[in-house]
Design a protein around this motif. Structure first.
Motif, PDB file in Angstrom:
ATOM      1  N   UNK A  92       0.865  -1.174   0.000  1.00  0.00           N
ATOM      2  CA  UNK A  92       0.000   0.000   0.000  1.00  0.00           C
ATOM      3  C   UNK A  92       0.904   1.227   0.000  1.00  0.00           C
ATOM      4  N   UNK A  93       0.627   2.157  -0.902  1.00  0.00           N
ATOM      5  CA  UNK A  93       1.423   3.375  -1.059  1.00  0.00           C
ATOM      6  C   UNK A  93       0.565   4.586  -0.719  1.00  0.00           C
ATOM      7  N   UNK A  94       1.125   5.492   0.056  1.00  0.00           N
ATOM      8  CA  UNK A  94       0.518   6.801   0.255  1.00  0.00           C
ATOM      9  C   UNK A  94       1.251   7.795  -0.631  1.00  0.00           C
ATOM     10  N   UNK A  95       0.524   8.397  -1.563  1.00  0.00           N
ATOM     11  CA  UNK A  95       1.068   9.407  -2.454  1.00  0.00           C
ATOM     12  C   UNK A  95       0.558  10.761  -1.980  1.00  0.00           C
ATOM     13  N   UNK A  96       1.383  11.445  -1.186  1.00  0.00           N
ATOM     14  CA  UNK A  96       0.957  12.698  -0.592  1.00  0.00           C
ATOM     15  C   UNK A  96       0.766  13.814  -1.602  1.00  0.00           C
ATOM     16  N   UNK A  97       1.500  13.778  -2.696  1.00  0.00           N
ATOM     17  CA  UNK A  97       1.348  14.831  -3.700  1.00  0.00           C
ATOM     18  C   UNK A  97       0.000  14.745  -4.403  1.00  0.00           C
ATOM     19  N   UNK A  98      -0.548  13.535  -4.490  1.00  0.00           N
ATOM     20  CA  UNK A  98      -1.849  13.328  -5.134  1.00  0.00           C
ATOM     21  C   UNK A  98      -2.979  13.149  -4.114  1.00  0.00           C
ATOM     22  N   UNK A  99      -2.613  13.093  -2.817  1.00  0.00           N
ATOM     23  CA  UNK A  99      -3.595  12.787  -1.777  1.00  0.00           C
ATOM     24  C   UNK A  99      -4.315  11.487  -2.133  1.00  0.00           C
ATOM     25  N   UNK A 100      -3.526  10.460  -2.409  1.00  0.00           N
ATOM     26  CA  UNK A 100      -4.079   9.195  -2.901  1.00  0.00           C
ATOM     27  C   UNK A 100      -3.466   8.013  -2.161  1.00  0.00           C
ATOM     28  N   UNK A 101      -4.313   7.035  -1.841  1.00  0.00           N
ATOM     29  CA  UNK A 101      -3.869   5.760  -1.291  1.00  0.00           C
ATOM     30  C   UNK A 101      -4.034   4.709  -2.381  1.00  0.00           C
ATOM     31  N   UNK A 102      -2.984   3.933  -2.599  1.00  0.00           N
ATOM     32  CA  UNK A 102      -2.985   2.959  -3.697  1.00  0.00           C
ATOM     33  C   UNK A 102      -2.373   1.660  -3.188  1.00  0.00           C
TER      34      UNK A 102
END
Length: 239
Positions: A121-131
C-alpha cells in the motif's frame, strides 16, 4: 509472519489519534519480528518485519510518498535496469523501496512489471491518494474496513476488530455462501465478503485506489513469464 496495516482518515474532521497503535498492538508479533510504524497527519502505515530485515514502511520525504509492503521480487535486476539504478546503489535498494521507485516511474501500471509475491500500500501525498495491490502469487487477501471517513486495512482480520468503530457483527451472506456446499460459488461478490459485515477483502490480483474519498477496486493484468531475456518485446507482454 510479515504483516502490513494502516489507516487513512479521509475526512478532515476525523483524527487518527491512537487508532494506528491499537491496530498494530492487536497483531500477533513473534519474537523474531518487530513492528515499525509511520504516521503523518491523516495517514498511518505499519509493518511487521523480521528483525534486522527490510525497513518498512519506507518513506520518500522528497516525493511525499510512503509504502508498507510484504514483498519478495524475483525480477529485481530487470526492474533496476528498467528504472535506471546505478550498480553502486543497487544493494541499498530493498524490495519495498524498489516498488516505490517503480510506482514513481509507471504509476498505477507498476504491478504489471513485477514478478514475485507481493502486497503493498502506497501513500502518495502529492496526489492525496492511497494505492494498494495484492499480487497474483499471494494466497492471503488484504482485509479492510471502509466508511465515509475512514479506510483501515490489515493482512489479518482480528486487528481490524480491535478498532473502536468496527463492529463484529457476523455476515449471514458469507455463512450462507460458504457453509452450504449446494450454494453457487465463484460469483464476483463472493470474492470480497468475509465472515464480518463491516470487513471486506481484496483478493489476490486486485488493486485499490482511494482518491477524493472515492474507493475504486479493479483487477490488473498479469505479465507473462519471460521466454528469453534478450527478447526486448517481452517487457510489454501481459495476459
Amino acid at each position: 509472519m510479515p504483516a502490513i496495516a494502516g489507516i487513512y482518515q479521509m475526512s478532515n474532521e476525523a483524527m487518527l489519534g491512537n487508532h494506528g497503535f491499537e491496530l498494530m498492538k492487536a497483531i500477533n508479533i513473534p519474537s523474531s519480528e518487530e513492528a515499525i510504524i509511520w504516521q503523518q497527519r491523516q495517514i498511518f502505515l505499519g509493518s511487521v518485519v523480521p528483525k534486522l530485515g527490510e525497513t518498512l514502511p519506507y518513506v520518500d520525504v522528497e516525493k511525499k510518498m510512503a509504502i508498507t509492503a510484504d514483498v519478495h521480487l524475483d525480477n529485481r535486476d530487470e526492474l533496476l535496469d528498467r528504472i535506471g539504478i546505478e550498480e553502486v546503489e543497487r544493494k541499498t535498494v530493498q524490495d519495498g523501496h524498489l516498488i516505490l521507485l517503480a510506482y514513481q516511474k509507471w504509476g498505477r501500471d507498476c504491478p504489471n512489471y513485477f514478478v514475485g509475491k507481493f502486497s503493498f500500500v502506497i501513500w502518495d501525498g502529492s496526489e492525496e491518494m492511497l494505492y494498494g495491490v495484492m499480487g497474483y502469487e499471494r494466497e492471503e487477501p488484504l482485509y479492510y474496513y471502509h466508511n465515509q471517513d475512514t479506510f483501515a486495512f490489515c493482512t489479518s482480520i482480528a486487528p481490524l476488530l480491535a478498532l473502536p468503530y468496527v463492529e463484529g457483527r457476523f455476515n449471514n451472506q458469507w455463512f450462507t455462501t460458504f457453509a452450504n456446499d449446494n450454494e453457487r460459488r465463484g460469483i464476483e461478490v463472493d470474492l470480497f465478503i468475509t465472515p464480518y459485515e463491516q470487513i471486506m477483502q481484496i483478493p489476490p490480483g486486485y488493486m485499490i485506489t482511494i482518491m477524493e474519498n472515492q474507493l475504486e477496486i479493479s483487477m490488473y493484468r498479469k505479465r507473462k513469464a519471460f521466454g528469453s531475456k534478450t527478447k526486448s518485446s517481452s517487457y510489454d507482454e501481459f495476459v
